[in-house]
Design an enzyme around this catalytic site. Structure first.
Site, PDB file in Angstrom:
ATOM      1  N   LEU B  64       0.834  -1.205   0.000  1.00 49.34           N
ATOM      2  CA  LEU B  64       0.000   0.000   0.000  1.00 49.34           C
ATOM      3  C   LEU B  64       0.869   1.256   0.000  1.00 49.34           C
ATOM      4  O   LEU B  64       0.402   2.336  -0.302  1.00 49.34           O
ATOM      5  CB  LEU B  64      -0.924   0.000   1.213  1.00 49.34           C
ATOM      6  CG  LEU B  64      -1.863  -1.220   1.303  1.00 49.34           C
ATOM      7  CD1 LEU B  64      -2.585  -1.239   2.652  1.00 49.34           C
ATOM      8  CD2 LEU B  64      -2.870  -1.208   0.174  1.00 49.34           C
ATOM      9  N   ARG B  65       2.129   1.108   0.380  1.00 51.69           N
ATOM     10  CA  ARG B  65       3.128   2.190   0.360  1.00 51.69           C
ATOM     11  C   ARG B  65       2.908   3.252   1.434  1.00 51.69           C
ATOM     12  O   ARG B  65       3.571   4.276   1.417  1.00 51.69           O
ATOM     13  CB  ARG B  65       3.180   2.883  -1.003  1.00 51.69           C
ATOM     14  CG  ARG B  65       3.504   1.946  -2.163  1.00 51.69           C
ATOM     15  CD  ARG B  65       4.844   1.299  -2.027  1.00 51.69           C
ATOM     16  NE  ARG B  65       5.312   0.708  -3.285  1.00 51.69           N
ATOM     17  CZ  ARG B  65       6.293  -0.189  -3.348  1.00 51.69           C
ATOM     18  NH1 ARG B  65       6.881  -0.617  -2.238  1.00 51.69           N
ATOM     19  NH2 ARG B  65       6.689  -0.666  -4.505  1.00 51.69           N
ATOM     20  N   HIS B 180      10.354 -15.257   2.669  1.00 49.92           N
ATOM     21  CA  HIS B 180      10.695 -14.945   1.274  1.00 49.92           C
ATOM     22  C   HIS B 180      12.088 -15.522   1.057  1.00 49.92           C
ATOM     23  O   HIS B 180      13.072 -14.825   1.265  1.00 49.92           O
ATOM     24  CB  HIS B 180      10.729 -13.432   1.031  1.00 49.92           C
ATOM     25  CG  HIS B 180       9.398 -12.774   1.115  1.00 49.92           C
ATOM     26  ND1 HIS B 180       8.737 -12.306   0.018  1.00 49.92           N
ATOM     27  CD2 HIS B 180       8.601 -12.509   2.176  1.00 49.92           C
ATOM     28  CE1 HIS B 180       7.585 -11.775   0.391  1.00 49.92           C
ATOM     29  NE2 HIS B 180       7.483 -11.878   1.692  1.00 49.92           N
ATOM     30  N   ASP B 306       1.280  -9.616  -6.043  1.00 50.24           N
ATOM     31  CA  ASP B 306       2.556  -9.002  -5.636  1.00 50.24           C
ATOM     32  C   ASP B 306       2.599  -7.549  -6.116  1.00 50.24           C
ATOM     33  O   ASP B 306       3.548  -7.099  -6.745  1.00 50.24           O
ATOM     34  CB  ASP B 306       3.754  -9.785  -6.182  1.00 50.24           C
ATOM     35  CG  ASP B 306       5.037  -9.449  -5.426  1.00 50.24           C
ATOM     36  OD1 ASP B 306       4.953  -8.756  -4.390  1.00 50.24           O
ATOM     37  OD2 ASP B 306       6.122  -9.860  -5.874  1.00 50.24           O
ATOM     38  N   HIS B 310       4.815   2.010  -8.146  1.00 53.57           N
ATOM     39  CA  HIS B 310       5.943   2.952  -8.146  1.00 53.57           C
ATOM     40  C   HIS B 310       5.553   4.219  -8.882  1.00 53.57           C
ATOM     41  O   HIS B 310       4.714   4.188  -9.781  1.00 53.57           O
ATOM     42  CB  HIS B 310       7.142   2.354  -8.897  1.00 53.57           C
ATOM     43  CG  HIS B 310       7.879   1.305  -8.142  1.00 53.57           C
ATOM     44  ND1 HIS B 310       8.523   1.547  -6.960  1.00 53.57           N
ATOM     45  CD2 HIS B 310       8.074  -0.003  -8.417  1.00 53.57           C
ATOM     46  CE1 HIS B 310       9.089   0.426  -6.537  1.00 53.57           C
ATOM     47  NE2 HIS B 310       8.821  -0.537  -7.395  1.00 53.57           N
TER      48      HIS B 310
END
Lengths: 334, 425
Positions: B64-65, B180, B306, B310
């Site tokens: 969500l940043r 991960h 995923d 940006h």
């Protein structure tokens, strides 16, 4: 925007060069045309007046994001011999600086109405990136992008081979050293394969010669004697000191012991084999002084040939740009 | 408020349902399928003829940043993008700024998500403080603050001792850990799958061992500590085999894959297009096909977007200098359905991996239309042809190779707890 393959980006609708980004996808006819044209410029270099007006009135910008004296100088000389105006820009890039500054730099240079950018940059694909993001009428010449390609270096090497060997058919060529990090080796492999040599051997330890190169048509040798046996051409690559820190090699001395070209190891090749090196050479690391300065070495011929090849490529790309512009203007009139 | 979704093709793999029928909703929940319960004479009727009625999607990876990187996206914008993609429940990673290693950040994200009124948002908490791989985070406090699991994201835990202890501690409290797998000393500096394409194009490679060595270490520690484990974003064929073996030996682990790793391989990198720069990287076609086999065999139980939005400039650079990630949450379902077009997967399997599969990995009550569930569902037009355009996109992200592409199948409306939160206008 979906980007196109570099090989498609660099040709105009007539199949002529308008950029020079990579040798990938260029056919034998086009590579031969570059060599033929370079030959004609070579003889010109021997005359007292060394200029032709092919790029008169054009502005060429040497855009070097990575330091290089030799390549930049030969490009500058080539542009000047074609009567272009030349600007040199050395732009130091730090590891943190990203595309923003690169794109901004380009936009500024575009605004100065340049006609051609000679680009060297540490990122693979950067010349292609620039060709796609600049206004389309600026010719981009790749002077080395990361590990990807150094097409003018490979073509000057081809010219050197052709002048010494008369052609490519049947030749066996060994490229020795740090293949992994070498844009020169990648472009040479493409050129040699396209021009039809009989074998290209890549020689070095597994850490510097990834097995994937075999799928690109090369023979991989980890032993210098096997690699040099009966070859007509030997290309020694420069070994960077950083490779020791990256745990790719134990030491310079061990590398020299296993892969260094000396009078003794040179004897494994054909007696008339030529020795090349893209420079700058590390004496005593990949090549001994006796060999570098010996009579089989053609290292300085490579430099001379470099000017001619760069003149050829620059003049071809500029004319490809003009042809492309002409036909698109004609298309608009219809 | 009572709602009757009438005449839609209701598909819910969790119940094995695929039939044209009616769905009945009352007080935020599903109360019946097929026959109207008492008191539904006055209900609002929504005609879903010609549409598919599907459980809302569960996406295990949506960045969500926010907080900290709102130039890339925000909880409001990415929440809107999620519901436009039919995602009603999402998990967001802990790599915000500040990092989700305090209850306050976890609470902030959930509060803002509630205010936005979009998808149900479940944050992951950091496994170590600052994701630095040195000191354990306050795992129980984070869980109490709403974190559904703990993860060190793609940040390395260099010390195996620290990792082992973090897992032991998590196991003590029966917490779920998301891995991960990435051995950073092998992946460091790399931007592409180590193979012929990266070698030819001079792109620094990431070998498959970067994933498999870490995965082996992680599996051994999971076995030893007994911690509940989920493996995120697998990219290699060998990883599928390793997870399959672990499951066969009785280890209770689950795994997911990003949709782009199922659709694309490293051949696309020949254009040096930074839009294809993702981590883990797009690998060989053999890897891609084995991941699909892993889904068929049930080794991988979730497909996620995923989603990593940006700003425009993050991708305008030479390949290695671009920031990794794609922002595809809005097209997750039609994108995943492209896996059917190739004849690889049937729709039921695809939908399971987007709904009850991922919900099961995290023990979430979501991804099902069973009676008693919250009424999170979508109306889907399986034949609609539409272009996902730059102009009308909901994400703030500029980064997807699929922008301006035509898709078949479109989410027409999204409902959460019986309330419509998105509709195509």
């Amino acid at each position: 925007m979906m980007r196109s393959e570099p090989r498609a980006v660099q040709l105009n609708e007539h199949g002529q060069l308008k950029h020079f980004l990579t040798l990938d996808g260029l056919d034998k006819t086009l590579l031969t045309e570059i060599l033929d044209r370079a030959e004609s410029f070579l003889s010109m270099g021997e005359q007292s007046v060394k200029k032709v007006p092919l790029l008169r009135g054009k502005t060429v910008v040497n855009l070097f994001f990575e330091n290089s004296t030799r390549t930049r100088t030969t490009f500058e000389l080539a542009a000047k011999r074609l009567s272009a105006d030349v600007i040199n820009l050395n732009i130091e890039t730090s590891a943190t600086s990203k595309g923003e500054s690169l794109l901004d730099t380009l936009k500024n240079l575009e605004a100065m109405q340049s006609d051609m950018f000679i680009v060297r940059h540490s990122d693979s694909g950067s010349a292609h990136f620039i060709a796609e993001h600049c206004t389309p009428n600026i010719a981009i010449i790749n002077a080395g992008d990361g590990r990807h390609a150094h097409p003018t270096q490979a073509m000057l090497d081809m010219l050197t081979i052709r002048r010494h060997k008369g052609g490519f058919e049947g030749l066996k060529v060994a490229i020795v050293g740090d293949i992994l990090h070498s844009r020169v080796a990648r472009s040479q492999l493409q050129a040699l394969t396209t021009l039809g040599v009989s074998e290209v051997r890549l020689v070095g330890p597994k850490t510097l010669v990834p097995s994937f190169f075999a799928e690109m048509g090369a023979t991989i040798c980890h032993d210098l004697e096997a690699g040099l046996k009966d070859v007509d051409v030997i290309v020694m690559l420069r070994l960077q000191k950083e490779r020791m820190k990256g745990a790719l090699l134990p030491s310079e001395s061990e590398f020299y012991r296993l892969y260094g070209l000396t009078v003794e190891t040179l004897a494994w090749a054909k007696p008339d084999a030529i020795v090349m090196h893209p420079g700058p050479i590390n004496r005593g690391v990949e090549i001994s002084s006796e060999v570098a300065d010996g009579k089989q070495s053609v290292i300085l011929d490579q430099v001379t040939n470099g000017i001619a090849v760069r003149m050829a490529v620059m003049s071809m790309a500029m004319s490809g740009q003009l042809q492309s512009a002409d036909s698109s203007a004609a298309g608009e009139e219809k | 408020m009572k709602l009757r979704i009438q005449n839609g093709r209701l598909i819910d793999p969790s119940q094995g349902i695929d039939t044209v029928t009616d769905l009945f909703i009352d007080n935020q929940k599903i109360v019946a399928i097929g026959h109207a319960p008492e008191g539904f004479d006055e209900a609002e009727i929504l005609d879903a003829s010609g549409l598919w009625v599907l459980p809302g999607l569960v996406d295990l990876a949506v960045s969500l940043r926010e907080p900290g990187q709102t130039q890339k996206g925000s909880i409001a914008t990415e929440g809107r993008a999620a519901v436009a993609g039919g995602v009603t429940t999402l998990i967001c990673p802990p790599d915000t700024r500040p990092i989700v290693d305090t209850p306050a950040v976890a609470a902030l994200i959930q509060d803002k998500a509630d205010d936005a009124g979009m998808a149900n948002v479940f944050p992951l908490g950091a496994l170590t403080q600052g994701l630095e791989g040195a000191q354990l985070s306050n795992m129980v406090a984070l869980t109490d603050a709403g974190c559904v699991a703990l993860s060190n994201h793609r940040y390395p835990i260099a010390s195996t001792k620290v990792l082992a202890r973090a897992l032991e501690y998590a196991a003590t409290h029966d917490l779920l850990v998301v891995f991960h797998p990435d051995e950073s000393s092998l992946s460091e500096g790399g931007c592409a799958h180590e193979g012929l394409v990266s070698t030819m194009h001079g792109l620094a490679g990431i070998p498959e061992e970067a994933e498999t060595i870490a995965l082996m270490r992680d599996l051994l520690l999971v076995e030893k500590t007994g911690v509940r484990a989920h493996f995120a974003r697998l990219s290699c064929a060998k990883s599928v085999e390793m997870i399959a073996n672990a499951k066969a030996s009785g280890l209770d682990v689950t795994a997911d894959v990003a949709v782009h790793n199922l659709l694309l391989n490293d051949q696309v990198l020949s254009r040096f297009d930074g839009q294809y720069h993702v981590l883990p990287p797009l690998r060989s076609d053999e890897d891609r096909l084995t991941l699909i086999e892993g889904i068929k065999a049930g080794v991988i139980s979730a497909i996620c977007s995923d989603h990593q939005p940006h700003e425009k400039m993050a991708k305008i650079a030479p390949f290695a200098a671009t920031e990794p990630g794609m922002a595809n949450v809005e097209i997750l379902l039609p994108l995943a359905m492209q896996l059917m077009d190739e004849g690889d997967l049937d729709f039921s399997t695809v939908l399971t991996c987007l709904t009850s599969g991922p919900a099961g990995c995290f023990g979430l009550e979501a991804g099902s239309l069973s009676v008693g569930s919250f009424a999170d569902f979508i109306l889907f037009d399986s034949t609609a042809r539409w272009v996902w355009s730059y102009e009308t996109r909901k994400t703030k992200g500029h980064n997807s190779p699929y922008l301006e592409e035509e898709f078949v199948g479109r989410v027409m409306a999204t409902y959460i707890s019986g309330q419509r939160v998105y509709q195509v206008v």
